[in-house]
Design a protein around this motif. Structure first.
Motif, PDB file in Angstrom:
ATOM      1  N   ASP A 297      96.879  55.639 -56.509  1.00  0.00           N
ATOM      2  CA  ASP A 297      98.031  55.073 -56.216  1.00  0.00           C
ATOM      3  C   ASP A 297      97.579  54.014 -55.036  1.00  0.00           C
ATOM      4  O   ASP A 297      97.224  54.074 -54.027  1.00  0.00           O
ATOM      5  CB  ASP A 297      99.044  55.835 -55.254  1.00  0.00           C
ATOM      6  CG  ASP A 297     100.348  54.960 -55.020  1.00  0.00           C
ATOM      7  OD1 ASP A 297     100.262  53.800 -55.022  1.00  0.00           O
ATOM      8  OD2 ASP A 297     101.349  55.472 -54.496  1.00  0.00           O
TER       9      ASP A 297
ATOM     10  N   CYS B  53      95.421  52.601 -50.329  1.00  0.00           N
ATOM     11  CA  CYS B  53      95.277  53.521 -49.190  1.00  0.00           C
ATOM     12  C   CYS B  53      96.492  54.015 -48.916  1.00  0.00           C
ATOM     13  O   CYS B  53      97.633  53.703 -49.554  1.00  0.00           O
ATOM     14  CB  CYS B  53      94.836  52.529 -48.038  1.00  0.00           C
ATOM     15  SG  CYS B  53      95.543  51.113 -47.630  1.00  0.00           S
TER      16      CYS B  53
ATOM     17  N   THR C  75      95.381  58.411 -53.193  1.00  0.00           N
ATOM     18  CA  THR C  75      95.843  57.472 -52.641  1.00  0.00           C
ATOM     19  C   THR C  75      95.019  56.326 -51.962  1.00  0.00           C
ATOM     20  O   THR C  75      94.011  56.904 -51.419  1.00  0.00           O
ATOM     21  CB  THR C  75      97.077  57.830 -51.352  1.00  0.00           C
ATOM     22  OG1 THR C  75      97.982  58.977 -52.072  1.00  0.00           O
ATOM     23  CG2 THR C  75      97.925  56.779 -51.012  1.00  0.00           C
TER      24      THR C  75
ATOM     25  N   ASP D 289     100.158  46.599 -56.397  1.00  0.00           N
ATOM     26  CA  ASP D 289     101.129  46.007 -56.089  1.00  0.00           C
ATOM     27  C   ASP D 289     100.703  44.462 -55.736  1.00  0.00           C
ATOM     28  O   ASP D 289      99.800  44.356 -54.815  1.00  0.00           O
ATOM     29  CB  ASP D 289     101.782  46.344 -54.762  1.00  0.00           C
ATOM     30  CG  ASP D 289     102.819  47.522 -55.337  1.00  0.00           C
ATOM     31  OD1 ASP D 289     102.971  47.829 -56.222  1.00  0.00           O
ATOM     32  OD2 ASP D 289     103.712  47.866 -54.372  1.00  0.00           O
TER      33      ASP D 289
ATOM     34  N   LYS E 275     102.114  43.066 -52.317  1.00  0.00           N
ATOM     35  CA  LYS E 275     101.666  43.529 -50.988  1.00  0.00           C
ATOM     36  C   LYS E 275     100.638  42.565 -50.599  1.00  0.00           C
ATOM     37  O   LYS E 275     100.746  41.835 -49.844  1.00  0.00           O
ATOM     38  CB  LYS E 275     101.295  45.134 -51.049  1.00  0.00           C
ATOM     39  CG  LYS E 275     102.701  45.578 -50.935  1.00  0.00           C
ATOM     40  CD  LYS E 275     102.413  47.409 -51.059  1.00  0.00           C
ATOM     41  CE  LYS E 275     103.750  48.146 -50.791  1.00  0.00           C
ATOM     42  NZ  LYS E 275     103.603  49.576 -51.275  1.00  0.00           N
TER      43      LYS E 275
ATOM     44  N   ASN F  45     104.421  53.705 -60.391  1.00  0.00           N
ATOM     45  CA  ASN F  45     104.296  55.066 -60.247  1.00  0.00           C
ATOM     46  C   ASN F  45     104.806  56.108 -61.374  1.00  0.00           C
ATOM     47  O   ASN F  45     104.134  56.847 -61.748  1.00  0.00           O
ATOM     48  CB  ASN F  45     104.365  55.805 -58.879  1.00  0.00           C
ATOM     49  CG  ASN F  45     103.109  55.395 -57.770  1.00  0.00           C
ATOM     50  OD1 ASN F  45     102.057  55.239 -58.189  1.00  0.00           O
ATOM     51  ND2 ASN F  45     103.519  55.042 -56.578  1.00  0.00           N
TER      52      ASN F  45
ATOM     53  N   GLN G 188     104.499  46.193 -45.435  1.00  0.00           N
ATOM     54  CA  GLN G 188     103.647  45.894 -46.228  1.00  0.00           C
ATOM     55  C   GLN G 188     103.933  44.780 -47.338  1.00  0.00           C
ATOM     56  O   GLN G 188     103.593  45.031 -48.431  1.00  0.00           O
ATOM     57  CB  GLN G 188     102.753  46.956 -46.745  1.00  0.00           C
ATOM     58  CG  GLN G 188     102.321  48.268 -45.911  1.00  0.00           C
ATOM     59  CD  GLN G 188     102.160  49.196 -46.487  1.00  0.00           C
ATOM     60  OE1 GLN G 188     103.237  50.054 -46.506  1.00  0.00           O
ATOM     61  NE2 GLN G 188     101.091  49.800 -46.995  1.00  0.00           N
TER      62      GLN G 188
ATOM     63  N   ALA H 280      98.923  50.904 -54.429  1.00  0.00           N
ATOM     64  CA  ALA H 280      99.755  49.945 -54.322  1.00  0.00           C
ATOM     65  C   ALA H 280      99.408  48.977 -53.352  1.00  0.00           C
ATOM     66  O   ALA H 280      99.366  47.766 -53.594  1.00  0.00           O
ATOM     67  CB  ALA H 280     101.336  50.569 -53.879  1.00  0.00           C
ATOM     68  N   HIS H 281      99.288  49.476 -52.336  1.00  0.00           N
ATOM     69  CA  HIS H 281      98.689  48.663 -51.075  1.00  0.00           C
ATOM     70  C   HIS H 281      97.170  48.126 -51.193  1.00  0.00           C
ATOM     71  O   HIS H 281      96.956  47.055 -51.030  1.00  0.00           O
ATOM     72  CB  HIS H 281      99.121  49.209 -49.876  1.00  0.00           C
ATOM     73  CG  HIS H 281      98.598  48.394 -48.590  1.00  0.00           C
ATOM     74  ND1 HIS H 281      99.433  47.423 -47.938  1.00  0.00           N
ATOM     75  CD2 HIS H 281      97.429  48.277 -47.825  1.00  0.00           C
ATOM     76  CE1 HIS H 281      98.961  46.597 -47.023  1.00  0.00           C
ATOM     77  NE2 HIS H 281      98.038  47.089 -46.951  1.00  0.00           N
TER      78      HIS H 281
ATOM     79  N   SER I  40     107.519  57.923 -53.262  1.00  0.00           N
ATOM     80  CA  SER I  40     107.876  57.453 -54.758  1.00  0.00           C
ATOM     81  C   SER I  40     107.154  58.441 -55.608  1.00  0.00           C
ATOM     82  O   SER I  40     107.707  58.573 -56.862  1.00  0.00           O
ATOM     83  CB  SER I  40     107.446  56.043 -54.857  1.00  0.00           C
ATOM     84  OG  SER I  40     106.000  55.560 -54.760  1.00  0.00           O
TER      85      SER I  40
ATOM     86  N   THR J 148     100.172  54.814 -47.097  1.00  0.00           N
ATOM     87  CA  THR J 148     101.076  53.945 -46.622  1.00  0.00           C
ATOM     88  C   THR J 148     101.053  54.080 -44.956  1.00  0.00           C
ATOM     89  O   THR J 148     101.076  52.871 -44.331  1.00  0.00           O
ATOM     90  CB  THR J 148     102.533  54.180 -46.931  1.00  0.00           C
ATOM     91  OG1 THR J 148     102.443  54.404 -48.437  1.00  0.00           O
ATOM     92  CG2 THR J 148     103.515  53.349 -46.852  1.00  0.00           C
TER      93      THR J 148
ATOM     94  N   GLY K  21     108.044  46.659 -59.005  1.00  0.00           N
ATOM     95  CA  GLY K  21     107.313  47.589 -57.775  1.00  0.00           C
ATOM     96  C   GLY K  21     106.634  48.665 -57.973  1.00  0.00           C
ATOM     97  O   GLY K  21     106.592  49.313 -59.223  1.00  0.00           O
ATOM     98  N   GLY K  22     106.047  49.257 -57.153  1.00  0.00           N
ATOM     99  CA  GLY K  22     104.950  49.972 -57.069  1.00  0.00           C
ATOM    100  C   GLY K  22     105.479  51.518 -57.444  1.00  0.00           C
ATOM    101  O   GLY K  22     105.073  52.569 -58.128  1.00  0.00           O
ATOM    102  N   SER K  23     106.806  51.815 -57.034  1.00  0.00           N
ATOM    103  CA  SER K  23     107.621  52.889 -57.244  1.00  0.00           C
ATOM    104  C   SER K  23     107.931  53.238 -58.775  1.00  0.00           C
ATOM    105  O   SER K  23     107.526  54.173 -59.293  1.00  0.00           O
ATOM    106  CB  SER K  23     108.929  53.049 -56.346  1.00  0.00           C
ATOM    107  OG  SER K  23     108.953  52.787 -55.025  1.00  0.00           O
TER     108      SER K  23
HETATM  109  C1  LIG Z   1     104.302  50.299 -51.049  1.00  0.00           C
HETATM  110  C2  LIG Z   1     103.646  51.665 -51.667  1.00  0.00           C
HETATM  111  C3  LIG Z   1     104.449  52.251 -52.743  1.00  0.00           C
HETATM  112  C4  LIG Z   1     105.773  51.700 -53.339  1.00  0.00           C
HETATM  113  O1  LIG Z   1     105.677  50.442 -53.870  1.00  0.00           O
HETATM  114  P1  LIG Z   1     106.977  49.473 -53.985  1.00  0.00           P
HETATM  115  O2  LIG Z   1     106.363  48.343 -54.473  1.00  0.00           O
HETATM  116  O3  LIG Z   1     107.363  49.225 -52.455  1.00  0.00           O
HETATM  117  O4  LIG Z   1     108.066  50.172 -54.687  1.00  0.00           O
HETATM  118  C5  LIG Z   1     103.714  53.261 -53.285  1.00  0.00           C
HETATM  119  N1  LIG Z   1     102.600  53.758 -52.971  1.00  0.00           N
HETATM  120  C6  LIG Z   1     102.031  53.308 -51.672  1.00  0.00           C
HETATM  121  C7  LIG Z   1     100.606  53.980 -51.477  1.00  0.00           C
HETATM  122  C8  LIG Z   1     102.693  52.168 -51.185  1.00  0.00           C
HETATM  123  O5  LIG Z   1     101.942  51.590 -50.114  1.00  0.00           O
END
Ligand SMILES: *Cc1c(COP(=O)(O)O)cnc(C)c1O
Length: 472
Positions: free
Chosen positions: A271, A244, A242, A300, A303, A156, A80, A273-274, A191, A246, A151-153
């Motif tokens: 979360d 969505c 979430t 993110d 992504k 979070n 992703q 992120a994606h 994460s 991962t 980054g998403g980690s």
């Molecule tokens: C990719 C992802 C993360 C982590 O994000 P990074 O930018 O890779 O650190 C966290 N949560 C979800 C749902 C993700 O898809």
């Protein structure tokens, strides 16, 4: 040595690289052995002699680009990670060269202003109030807030640190209380569990919620989960939805979860992120229906927003919550001062901070928000088409109907067969896909990030998989 000449050489090499990758001229992935790469790139000699410029630079770049995994190749369907728009890469170059470490406004007025602007743009897409400067202290809905992180980690972790400071404000000085639990879905990203570890909660305090067959949280089981928390004398740090997931790209029902959290006074962290990028599309934003009820959201840009790594947003409905996440004194940076801008340093783990906003802004300004929304829609639609196609193939089965741009499927056979097929594909280098575990079975996994990937690429992939299956 000249910056201009070397930049021109680099741009020319990248342009060729891009066109060839798009045409599928090269393998999408190749993994020569590390020692071989170090030797082929002549790293030792270059370090010894210096002078990487001009013809030497061109030669190095050719060899380096040959080692890359080609994200711009239409058969890149594995991870992703954004297939970046070149405008975002230019943003990264400009930021790298000017190096305005903009955590404090005086170290980069333009970069900090752009981050402020981009965060506000994202907040408004969520349905939260943008921040103003100086903050308005009107009653009613609070002003939102946010910060961009690597980054998403990290995002979070930041959001959950903000949640902790609301539930247990004493935690910063006294340490994390023993009675806090984090409610998560089994499909949450790792994460989240890591953040629980880093925040001193411990993995035993990460409690899994009940989910349905597609891995989405069952909202009608939340009262029982909360009753269990209370019965054990615990308190909820946050509930994590979430949007969505991962592995298979499924969205939790955010509105119902949000209503429950609001009624019970629980911090809801989404979360995204994606999947939060669905918010850009009038047609797709219902995937996150109710997201405005959340307290925090991670989104993110590296992504689904075509931005080079890394560029992740932590967004909160009430900006003050983020200001309290890291209560700490560093008087030379944090002193009260008259200033025309904004210091992000209070809101982030990072001290020296890159001007990440420029990367996202330049993509946005190149494609326009409507253009970016069309990209997201196209990729989600492609996943739906690929799923429909795979459903028609008798020798394949799918995991779940996609809700995003992620499709999981398997060739009929064992888990080992799926792993074998993917290993073979990567070895051949014509396709790059990943695998995932879902509901106890191994699936092949496609994540459609590339705007050049079409259904024909999926059909060619299926043909390649059949051939490999037949070869055994
Ligand atoms: C990719 C992802 C993360 C982590 O994000 P990074 O930018 O890779 O650190 C966290 N949560 C979800 C749902 C993700 O898809």
């Amino acid at each position: 040595m000249s910056f201009l000449t070397d930049t021109e050489l680099t741009a020319k090499a990248l342009d060729e690289y891009y066109e060839r990758a798009r045409r599928g001229d090269h393998p999408v992935i190749a993994q020569p052995a590390l020692g071989q790469v170090v030797a082929d790139l002549e790293l030792e000699r270059l370090v010894r002699e210096g002078g990487l410029s001009g013809d030497a630079l061109t030669a190095f770049l050719q060899r380096y680009l040959d080692t890359t995994t080609r994200l711009h190749h239409p058969a890149y369907m594995a991870h992703q990670v954004a297939v970046p728009h070149y405008a975002g890469a230019l943003g990264a170059l400009i930021d790298g060269f000017t190096n305005n470490a903009m955590a404090i406004y005086e170290m980069g007025a333009g970069a900090a202003s752009i981050e402020f602007f981009v965060v506000n743009w994202l907040l408004q897409k969520v349905g939260w109030l943008p921040a103003s400067l100086p903050p308005r202290s009107a009653g009613g809905m609070p002003e939102g807030g946010g910060v961009l992180t690597h980054g998403g980690s990290l995002a979070n972790l930041t959001a959950l640190a903000a949640a902790r400071s609301r539930v247990a404000p004493e935690a910063w000085d006294e340490g994390t209380p023993r009675d806090l639990v984090l409610l998560v879905s089994p499909e949450s990203h790792y994460s989240i569990a890591r953040a629980a570890g880093i925040l001193g909660l411990g993995q035993k305090q990460v409690w899994q919620l009940e989910v349905d067959g597609r891995g989405a949280i069952l909202p009608d089981r939340l009262p029982a989960a909360l009753a269990r928390v209370k019965a054990e004398g615990k308190r909820v740090l946050a509930l994590v939805a979430t949007a969505c997931s991962t592995a298979v790209g499924q969205y939790d029902p955010v509105r119902e979860i949000g209503q429950f959290c609001r009624a019970e006074g629980l911090w809801l962290h989404v979360d995204g992120a994606h999947g939060a990028s669905a918010l850009l599309s009038a047609r797709l934003r219902s995937r996150l229906d109710g997201v405005e009820l959340a307290d925090s959201l991670v989104w993110d840009a590296h992504k689904m927003l075509r931005t080079p790594t890394l560029c992740a947003a932590v967004l909160v409905r009430d900006g003050q919550m983020l200001d309290r996440a890291f209560e700490q004194e560093a008087s030379y940076l944090f002193h009260e001062k008259e200033q025309p801008g904004y210091d992000f340093i209070h809101r982030t783990v990072e001290c020296t901070k890159a001007g990440l906003g420029l990367r996202l802004f330049m993509v946005l300004a190149a494609l326009g928000e409507a253009g970016l929304a069309r990209y997201v829609e196209r990729q989600f639609d492609l996943a739906a088409e690929a799923h429909a196609y795979l459903e028609q193939q008798p020798d394949f089965e799918t995991a779940v109907r996609p809700q995003a741009n992620i499709v999981c499927f398997r060739a009929r056979g064992t888990d080992e067969l799926q792993l074998h097929l993917r290993d073979q594909l990567i070895c051949d280098g014509d396709f790059y896909i990943s695998t995932t575990d879902f509901n106890g079975r191994r699936y092949l996994r496609l994540s459609f990030m590339n705007p050049d990937t079409t259904l024909d690429d999926v059909k060619r992939l299926v043909a390649a998989l059949r051939k490999l299956s037949a070869e055994g």
